[in-house]
Design an enzyme around this catalytic site. Sequence first.
Site, PDB file in Angstrom:
ATOM      1  N   ASP A  67      13.214 -34.934 -15.267  1.00  0.00           N
ATOM      2  CA  ASP A  67      12.501 -33.988 -14.412  1.00  0.00           C
ATOM      3  C   ASP A  67      11.478 -34.668 -13.519  1.00  0.00           C
ATOM      4  OD1 ASP A  67      10.919 -34.590 -16.639  1.00  0.00           O
ATOM      5  OD2 ASP A  67      11.023 -32.587 -17.478  1.00  0.00           O
ATOM      6  N   ASN A 133       6.372 -24.893 -26.417  1.00  0.00           N
ATOM      7  CA  ASN A 133       7.114 -23.625 -26.397  1.00  0.00           C
ATOM      8  C   ASN A 133       8.615 -23.846 -26.605  1.00  0.00           C
ATOM      9  OD1 ASN A 133       7.902 -24.786 -23.992  1.00  0.00           O
ATOM     10  ND2 ASN A 133       7.227 -23.096 -22.673  1.00  0.00           N
TER      11      ASN A 133
HETATM   12  C1  F6R Z   1       9.068 -34.667 -19.847  1.00  0.00           C
HETATM   13  C2  F6R Z   1       9.707 -33.451 -20.317  1.00  0.00           C
HETATM   14  C3  F6R Z   1       9.015 -32.505 -21.249  1.00  0.00           C
HETATM   15  C4  F6R Z   1       8.257 -33.198 -22.385  1.00  0.00           C
HETATM   16  C5  F6R Z   1       7.586 -32.191 -23.291  1.00  0.00           C
HETATM   17  C6  F6R Z   1       6.714 -32.865 -24.342  1.00  0.00           C
HETATM   18  O1  F6R Z   1       9.918 -35.400 -19.015  1.00  0.00           O
HETATM   19  O2  F6R Z   1      10.779 -33.197 -19.921  1.00  0.00           O
HETATM   20  O3  F6R Z   1       9.976 -31.630 -21.782  1.00  0.00           O
HETATM   21  O4  F6R Z   1       9.128 -33.996 -23.120  1.00  0.00           O
HETATM   22  O5  F6R Z   1       6.802 -31.313 -22.551  1.00  0.00           O
HETATM   23  O6  F6R Z   1       5.633 -33.475 -23.719  1.00  0.00           O
HETATM   24  P1  F6R Z   1       4.593 -34.361 -24.524  1.00  0.00           P
HETATM   25  O7  F6R Z   1       5.335 -35.567 -24.998  1.00  0.00           O
HETATM   26  O8  F6R Z   1       3.522 -34.707 -23.528  1.00  0.00           O
HETATM   27  O9  F6R Z   1       4.123 -33.535 -25.666  1.00  0.00           O
END
Ligand code: F6R
Length: 246
Positions: A67, A133
């Site tokens: 993303d 979530n």
């Molecule tokens: C990032 C992504 C998100 C994160 C998720 C967890 O490229 O696609 O889905 O993997 O929000 O984020 P963290 O690791 O910061 O808790």
Amino acid sequence: MKIVVKKDKLEAAKYAARLLADELKANPETVFGLATGRTMEPLYAELCEIYKAEKLDFSKAVSFNLDEYAGLPGSDVNSYRAYMQMNLFDHVNFKSTNLPDGVAPDAEAEAVRYDNAIKAAGLDIQLLGIGNNGHIGFNEPGTAFDSRTRHVKLTDATIEQNQGLFPKPEDMPRYAFTMGIGTIMEAKKIILVATGAAKTGILAAAVAGKVTEDVPASVLQNHSNVIIVADEDAAAEVPAELIAAE
Ligand code: F6R
């Protein structure tokens, strides 16, 4: 689905980095799907260490990130392109690295272009984190399991989760590009890493709860080659019988 639990976030990161390194050693032309976020920072640091210590060679490997924020150019320090350069790409020798272009003039065309490029390359291994979530990529609760790469509006939960990473929280973009769930599920292998107490309830729901679009990560129960790497905090509510003996 194999669920591996490690003592803490560093041990989990080391385990997952080893999986990526082994994948590359077995197939120098690996097509990696990569993720950003706080969970991945120690993982990429470890992968850079393995790269140096074991002379890994990414020169035939390519990557596609999950993303990118819409509205931020890759040169913006808060873009996922900048995150990837800083944490991984500036330190290893990938043949090519790909992220959606956050400032593409036609967002829909950019999403289709990116999805087609991923499809043509074929993801060998996709790395995922999990949102508080249950989101994977920026596929928020309610996303169709057959969704493709597209331009999406971020939910309030995701804005709350990530805005602390911006110097001015209100500057966090409200839209992003994300690989779709259908796109992610076409990867041959998927590794999801979850660490920290904020992920406890949602990880248990994803791996042991109902498979439902309300919990996007639960779709992984339908994939035949998934490894979940969690630390003890994140795995605290995962039923013990689902955890692999290591
Ligand atoms: C990032 C992504 C998100 C994160 C998720 C967890 O490229 O696609 O889905 O993997 O929000 O984020 P963290 O690791 O910061 O808790």
